[in-house]
Design a protein around this motif. Sequence first.
Motif, mmCIF file in Angstrom:
data_model
loop_
_atom_site.group_PDB
_atom_site.id
_atom_site.type_symbol
_atom_site.label_atom_id
_atom_site.label_comp_id
_atom_site.label_asym_id
_atom_site.label_seq_id
_atom_site.Cartn_x
_atom_site.Cartn_y
_atom_site.Cartn_z
ATOM 1 N N ALA A 258 43.357 40.806 39.343
ATOM 2 C CA ALA A 258 43.144 39.443 39.002
ATOM 3 C C ALA A 258 42.793 39.240 37.374
ATOM 4 C CB ALA A 258 41.311 39.124 39.359
ATOM 5 N N PRO A 259 43.620 38.321 36.794
ATOM 6 C CA PRO A 259 43.581 38.344 36.002
ATOM 7 C C PRO A 259 42.809 39.547 34.447
ATOM 8 C CG PRO A 259 43.943 36.211 36.506
ATOM 9 C CD PRO A 259 43.283 36.833 37.042
ATOM 10 N N GLY A 260 42.080 39.036 34.796
ATOM 11 C CA GLY A 260 40.411 39.901 34.262
ATOM 12 C C GLY A 260 40.711 41.553 34.060
ATOM 13 N N ARG A 261 41.534 41.611 34.918
ATOM 14 C CA ARG A 261 42.108 43.405 35.461
ATOM 15 C C ARG A 261 43.288 43.900 35.744
ATOM 16 N NH1 ARG A 261 38.576 47.210 37.203
ATOM 17 N NH2 ARG A 261 41.117 48.253 38.254
ATOM 18 N N PHE A 262 44.667 42.660 34.948
ATOM 19 C CA PHE A 262 45.264 43.043 34.220
ATOM 20 C C PHE A 262 46.241 44.080 33.741
ATOM 21 C CE2 PHE A 262 49.795 42.672 33.346
ATOM 22 C CZ PHE A 262 50.739 42.615 34.219
ATOM 23 N N GLY A 263 45.254 44.277 32.638
ATOM 24 C CA GLY A 263 45.573 46.108 31.770
ATOM 25 C C GLY A 263 45.381 46.901 33.007
ATOM 26 N N THR A 264 44.351 46.608 33.292
ATOM 27 C CA THR A 264 43.057 47.747 33.852
ATOM 28 C C THR A 264 44.514 48.492 34.908
ATOM 29 O OG1 THR A 264 41.061 47.141 33.194
ATOM 30 C CG2 THR A 264 41.334 48.360 34.861
ATOM 31 N N GLU A 265 45.096 48.007 35.722
ATOM 32 C CA GLU A 265 45.687 48.188 37.195
ATOM 33 C C GLU A 265 47.010 48.221 36.384
ATOM 34 O OE1 GLU A 265 44.545 48.579 39.622
ATOM 35 O OE2 GLU A 265 42.688 48.169 39.708
#
Length: 552
Positions: A258-265
């Motif tokens: 999901a865009p809000g988790r892109f940096g995390t993943e």
Amino acid sequence: MPAPDNSAPDDPGRDDPALDNGAIAERLESLAALLDLAGASFYSVRAYRRAAELIRATPAPVAHMVRDGRVRELRGIGPAIEAKLRELVETGRLAELDELEREVRPELVGLGRLVGLAPQRMVELGRTLGVGTADELREAAAAGRLREVPGIGPSTEAKIRDALERPRGTPRRGLLLNRSRELVGAIADALGGEPAGDPRRWRDASERLAVVVASEQPDEVVERFRSLPDVVALVERDGPRALGVTVEGVPVELVVAAPGRFGTELLRATGTAAYVDALGALPDAPDEQALYRALGRPYVPPELREQPFDGEPPALVELGQICGDLHVHTTWSDGKASVLEMAEAARERGYEYIAICDHTRSVRVVPGLDADDLRRQGEEIAAANEQLAPFRVLRGSECDILADGTLDLPDDVLAELDWVQASVHAGQRQSRDQLTMRTLAAVHHPAVRSISHPQGRIINHRPPNAVDLEEVFAACVETGTAVETNGLPDRIDLSAELVHDAIRAGVRITCSTDAHSVRGLGNMQVSVATARRGWATAVDVLNTRPLSEVLR
């Protein structure tokens, strides 16, 4: 009166534009690719690929040369390839190519390589069982049909079924950096994502290849991933994650975030498990910079995400800080371009200088230069310098270190040169004491400025030699001699870990390409990335400096 036209009206080789040189080369390349998939000899595959490259570059119509019996005039065309060309020109087809296209299923071959089965075995499995996809093979295995294939008994059947049920998540051996970055880059571009895994950290042999895509529609992204030309089979699917396999048997992981988790993943898919685990629980973040801020940590470049690290990373060397390439080859030895062509290409990259370092005679497996050759080459270099000033072409040599530690050129010739680097090519399997003696003798020679590819390794083919680098580094500090991190993707020598050791010892590094062509100059990025993985700053790299300081 015009001469009669004696060619057959359906002769595809005389006037048919469908069989121009490009089309002939394409057929040979297709044959080479399918032979490779079918497990044919490496040398046969290479011969067809080289013939295709030759034909594509030949200005004369090759079909005419075949008809006239002159195609063997082309260097590299032997009787076997001539026979294939004659068949193609006379019939418009290649029977072997037609057969391979019917029998070799890339999806099965890729899956077989992933689970450890040879291409020939997979071709035989597909033919005997009448299957052509991974799903069909799994169904056949589940139905107990594998033992219909000659040579497969109970134990082999069990191994195949187990491998199909639990496919490997890593290739059977690490993928060279140029291929791994090309592969994940192409997939990421096609899906609008970002490359991750080992290639993003510039690891020299990539085992984990990954792509991360920001999307609220994981099913749609996975289906596009499945349909990509590079992905011949989808071997696992778990919600927003999938594992595809290439025809070479290389697994590629897809993560849809999901865009809000892109940096995390992206961070999770980039760093090693040890690095990521040490960060603790990861909050959701749309990009990596936001994630590091949320963690209260400074941003860490991907190249340093190997081991747990808590602190401010150094200002690593950048590609744009490189002022010149100190190791390139030309047509004087085994290069593909002239002195002037290499120099012009280096100047176009914004460099201030380049060192021509062709091989010396004792290398033997490639053409090498003796004293007279180097002096004649010096005249060519002088002419290039006159034409390209203020850009500077250095007279150099990659001088071989002989078995007794002496160099392969007389001292008076070496003294004439601007840049001398010394290398071990023969005798790589000598003892630690012998190799160390040879290298130390070169380090202490007054003409030698750098040691090239100090361990002589070829990734996946030849292990590093046994030279005592700790002793070599100490001598380099004493003499001011540099050591190279070589940008050839199958060398990358020194490795990142050894670059780190050299820097801590106080040794200067040269980032060089060992380029044998204009295109090879692009491998400077590999060398610089390796230096970065070794925690090198611009101060640590000799060729970030202007020429006056390099030659000091």
